[in-house]
Write a protein that holds these residues in place. Sequence first.
Motif, PDB file in Angstrom:
ATOM      1  N   ARG A  36       0.838  -1.199   0.000  1.00  0.00           N
ATOM      2  CA  ARG A  36       0.000   0.000   0.000  1.00  0.00           C
ATOM      3  C   ARG A  36       0.875   1.252   0.000  1.00  0.00           C
ATOM      4  O   ARG A  36       2.025   1.217   0.442  1.00  0.00           O
ATOM      5  CB  ARG A  36      -0.923  -0.023   1.212  1.00  0.00           C
ATOM      6  N   SER A  37       0.344   2.336  -0.506  1.00  0.00           N
ATOM      7  CA  SER A  37       1.138   3.552  -0.705  1.00  0.00           C
ATOM      8  C   SER A  37       1.756   4.054   0.596  1.00  0.00           C
ATOM      9  O   SER A  37       2.848   4.636   0.578  1.00  0.00           O
ATOM     10  CB  SER A  37       0.284   4.653  -1.340  1.00  0.00           C
ATOM     11  N   LYS A  38       1.115   3.820   1.728  1.00  0.00           N
ATOM     12  CA  LYS A  38       1.637   4.314   3.010  1.00  0.00           C
ATOM     13  C   LYS A  38       2.871   3.540   3.480  1.00  0.00           C
ATOM     14  O   LYS A  38       3.520   3.939   4.453  1.00  0.00           O
ATOM     15  CB  LYS A  38       0.552   4.257   4.082  1.00  0.00           C
ATOM     16  N   ASN A  39       3.188   2.436   2.790  1.00  0.00           N
ATOM     17  CA  ASN A  39       4.354   1.632   3.153  1.00  0.00           C
ATOM     18  C   ASN A  39       5.381   1.520   2.031  1.00  0.00           C
ATOM     19  O   ASN A  39       6.332   0.743   2.125  1.00  0.00           O
ATOM     20  CB  ASN A  39       3.900   0.221   3.558  1.00  0.00           C
ATOM     21  N   MET A  40       5.194   2.311   0.985  1.00  0.00           N
ATOM     22  CA  MET A  40       6.071   2.235  -0.180  1.00  0.00           C
ATOM     23  C   MET A  40       7.536   2.497   0.188  1.00  0.00           C
ATOM     24  O   MET A  40       8.436   1.708  -0.123  1.00  0.00           O
ATOM     25  CB  MET A  40       5.598   3.242  -1.232  1.00  0.00           C
ATOM     26  N   ALA A  67       6.409  -7.547   4.758  1.00  0.00           N
ATOM     27  CA  ALA A  67       6.291  -6.107   4.516  1.00  0.00           C
ATOM     28  C   ALA A  67       5.088  -5.515   5.238  1.00  0.00           C
ATOM     29  O   ALA A  67       4.127  -6.207   5.559  1.00  0.00           O
ATOM     30  CB  ALA A  67       6.161  -5.846   3.018  1.00  0.00           C
ATOM     31  N   GLU A  68       5.178  -4.230   5.539  1.00  0.00           N
ATOM     32  CA  GLU A  68       4.092  -3.408   6.088  1.00  0.00           C
ATOM     33  C   GLU A  68       3.856  -3.559   7.580  1.00  0.00           C
ATOM     34  O   GLU A  68       2.965  -2.927   8.122  1.00  0.00           O
ATOM     35  CB  GLU A  68       2.771  -3.654   5.347  1.00  0.00           C
ATOM     36  N   ARG A  69       4.680  -4.360   8.285  1.00  0.00           N
ATOM     37  CA  ARG A  69       4.416  -4.453   9.734  1.00  0.00           C
ATOM     38  C   ARG A  69       5.631  -4.769  10.588  1.00  0.00           C
ATOM     39  O   ARG A  69       5.528  -4.903  11.798  1.00  0.00           O
ATOM     40  CB  ARG A  69       3.307  -5.459  10.026  1.00  0.00           C
ATOM     41  N   LEU A 108       4.205   2.660   7.690  1.00  0.00           N
ATOM     42  CA  LEU A 108       5.594   2.662   8.125  1.00  0.00           C
ATOM     43  C   LEU A 108       6.399   3.814   7.542  1.00  0.00           C
ATOM     44  O   LEU A 108       7.432   4.201   8.099  1.00  0.00           O
ATOM     45  CB  LEU A 108       6.262   1.328   7.765  1.00  0.00           C
ATOM     46  N   ASP A 109       5.947   4.371   6.419  1.00  0.00           N
ATOM     47  CA  ASP A 109       6.694   5.481   5.826  1.00  0.00           C
ATOM     48  C   ASP A 109       6.814   6.636   6.807  1.00  0.00           C
ATOM     49  O   ASP A 109       7.904   7.145   7.079  1.00  0.00           O
ATOM     50  CB  ASP A 109       6.002   5.966   4.550  1.00  0.00           C
ATOM     51  N   ILE A 110       5.690   7.050   7.369  1.00  0.00           N
ATOM     52  CA  ILE A 110       5.679   8.154   8.321  1.00  0.00           C
ATOM     53  C   ILE A 110       6.136   7.702   9.701  1.00  0.00           C
ATOM     54  O   ILE A 110       6.961   8.340  10.355  1.00  0.00           O
ATOM     55  CB  ILE A 110       4.271   8.769   8.408  1.00  0.00           C
ATOM     56  N   ALA A 111       5.596   6.566  10.165  1.00  0.00           N
ATOM     57  CA  ALA A 111       5.868   6.127  11.521  1.00  0.00           C
ATOM     58  C   ALA A 111       7.326   5.756  11.760  1.00  0.00           C
ATOM     59  O   ALA A 111       7.887   6.044  12.830  1.00  0.00           O
ATOM     60  CB  ALA A 111       4.966   4.930  11.854  1.00  0.00           C
ATOM     61  N   VAL A 112       7.975   5.164  10.773  1.00  0.00           N
ATOM     62  CA  VAL A 112       9.349   4.661  10.956  1.00  0.00           C
ATOM     63  C   VAL A 112      10.382   5.588  10.317  1.00  0.00           C
ATOM     64  O   VAL A 112      11.443   5.831  10.880  1.00  0.00           O
ATOM     65  CB  VAL A 112       9.488   3.242  10.375  1.00  0.00           C
ATOM     66  N   HIS A 113      10.051   6.145   9.144  1.00  0.00           N
ATOM     67  CA  HIS A 113      11.054   6.911   8.386  1.00  0.00           C
ATOM     68  C   HIS A 113      10.756   8.413   8.334  1.00  0.00           C
ATOM     69  O   HIS A 113      11.612   9.190   7.896  1.00  0.00           O
ATOM     70  CB  HIS A 113      11.165   6.357   6.957  1.00  0.00           C
ATOM     71  N   GLY A 114       9.578   8.820   8.749  1.00  0.00           N
ATOM     72  CA  GLY A 114       9.248  10.248   8.762  1.00  0.00           C
ATOM     73  C   GLY A 114       9.140  10.862   7.386  1.00  0.00           C
ATOM     74  O   GLY A 114       9.382  12.051   7.188  1.00  0.00           O
TER      75      GLY A 114
END
Length: 446
Positions: free
Chosen positions: A75-79, A161-163, A434-440
């Motif tokens: 999903r785009s939020k985890n790209m 992926a994704e979690r 994960l994009d925002i939560a892990v990598h900002g």
Amino acid sequence: MKKSLPAIAPGLPLGLLLGLSTAAPRAFAQEAAAPALEAAASLNAGDTAWMLTSTMLVILMVIPGLALFYGGLVRSKNMLSVLAQVFTIFALITVLWAIYGFSLTFGGTGLFYGGFDKLFLAGITPDTLSATLGTIPEYVFVAFQSTFAAITVALIVGAFAERMKFSAVMIFSVLWFTLSYIPMAHMVWGGGLLAEDGALDFAGGTVVHINAAVAGLVGAIMVGKRIGFGKEAMPPHSLTLTMVGASLLWVGWFGFNAGSAGAANGIAGLAFINTILATGAATVAWLVAEGLHKGKASMLGAASGAVAGLVTITPAAGLVGPMGSIAMGVIAGPLCLWGVSGLKRLLKADDVCDVFGIHGVGGILGAILTGVFCAASLGGVEPEGFSMAAQVWVQCKSVLITVVWCAVASFLCFKVADLLVGLRVSEEDERRGLDIAVHGERAYVS
């Protein structure tokens, strides 16, 4: 007429020393290789240029090929999280390969591990020729093999992926590289246990694909399913990027397979054309099966079928004839389609990018069929003293040993990572992405 191993590749390609030479006990391999080594111990510019090119092609497979292929499937939020994991794993593993991986794989003669004589690439200079491939610099051989190690570890991330936490992915990668990739590579290509048994693996069916696929399946089970899995739709966010990634994988795979000949020779040409034909056949076969089953042939199916063909032909690329490669591709397409559908439901694992369904099923199929289609009567490059039944049994044993070794090693590696930092992100972070939560960061800004 049967082809004997010494006559196949006068320049001592990787396919001979790391694959074909394993078709007989080590005593035969040493006897056959000794005179050829003496004759081949001089730099060949053509071989060196081809191996440098092949190394770059394998890098293209990983970054950006594999990264975009997986990135489009999530999903785009985890790209970005997938891109970061693949990119960082490549950087990490290539460094570890130079520090100790190369030595433990190719630096000794143990059954499961090599030796420590080439730690930190000790004793290698720009003038040193490869002890395995006498026509190229040893630094080139080290670089080529480093890309195989890196892509194998990177393949695993598509399953969980994704979690999974970024820190846990990195800890797992270091441990798994040490406990699973290195010993499997040594056992098959470094003269270890499976090489002594006569297992054939031209470019990595067991070492790369089955190894990574089993680790991915173990990881998907241990990390657990994504929130909402089976209850809400989780379609790929960009099949365009997945198609681009698959295309880069196909292009890069020519370095992966044809480069495993270790020289610019006829075996490289055979592996090259087989990489075209098996992939094309698997793509068409997947789409036909998908059309019959679902009524539509999809772009995702075409990309998946192509990767299935690439995986399946990998262990056989320089060992089977062109018609054999087509047959393997035709079988691989529908079987791997079942792997990502029927088998996936049976396993009840949330394998996001179908790592086991394609790399596991395709790798097992390719490893076993290598023992069939390498027969000279079927157009293959038959090892001396070849018996199809005996070789298929050897191939099956190599598959079983790979599965068991990797399953146990992977469980231990995931467990250690879990104890150190925990495997999974929080529920809140998983929902945010994960994009925002892990990598900002965000992959896309509207």
